[in-house]
Scaffold this active site. Sequence first.
Site, PDB file in Angstrom:
ATOM      1  N   MET A 119     -25.164 -77.141 -26.913  1.00  0.00           N
ATOM      2  CA  MET A 119     -25.652 -75.780 -26.763  1.00  0.00           C
ATOM      3  C   MET A 119     -25.251 -75.239 -25.407  1.00  0.00           C
ATOM      4  SD  MET A 119     -26.790 -74.086 -29.119  1.00  0.00           S
ATOM      5  CE  MET A 119     -28.079 -73.180 -29.816  1.00  0.00           C
ATOM      6  N   PRO A 120     -25.871 -74.187 -24.958  1.00  0.00           N
ATOM      7  CA  PRO A 120     -25.345 -73.500 -23.783  1.00  0.00           C
ATOM      8  C   PRO A 120     -25.581 -74.236 -22.465  1.00  0.00           C
ATOM      9  CG  PRO A 120     -27.248 -72.330 -24.667  1.00  0.00           C
ATOM     10  CD  PRO A 120     -26.959 -73.456 -25.587  1.00  0.00           C
ATOM     11  N   LEU A 121     -24.577 -74.087 -21.613  1.00  0.00           N
ATOM     12  CA  LEU A 121     -24.678 -74.447 -20.203  1.00  0.00           C
ATOM     13  C   LEU A 121     -24.541 -73.131 -19.461  1.00  0.00           C
ATOM     14  CD1 LEU A 121     -24.570 -76.138 -17.597  1.00  0.00           C
ATOM     15  CD2 LEU A 121     -22.127 -76.405 -18.016  1.00  0.00           C
TER      16      LEU A 121
END
Length: 68
Positions: free
Chosen positions: A1-3
């Site tokens: 998922m997002p960083l």
Amino acid sequence: MPLIEVKLYEGRLDGATETELIAKITDAVTEVFGEQAREATWIVLQEVPATRWGIAGVPGKPPLSARG
């Protein structure tokens, strides 16, 4: 998922501000992607000396205060 990487002038963060910023960014990601994204969301806060920023072709200046 997002960083998600957040770069700020050096001296803008303290313990409470870091905690609040991480929590609120994570909440925003979770609102968009759903609750399952919370555990997979990474937030990196990086302070950068103001003079290492270029703003309108001119090096930045340090902030007057930690929150200013």
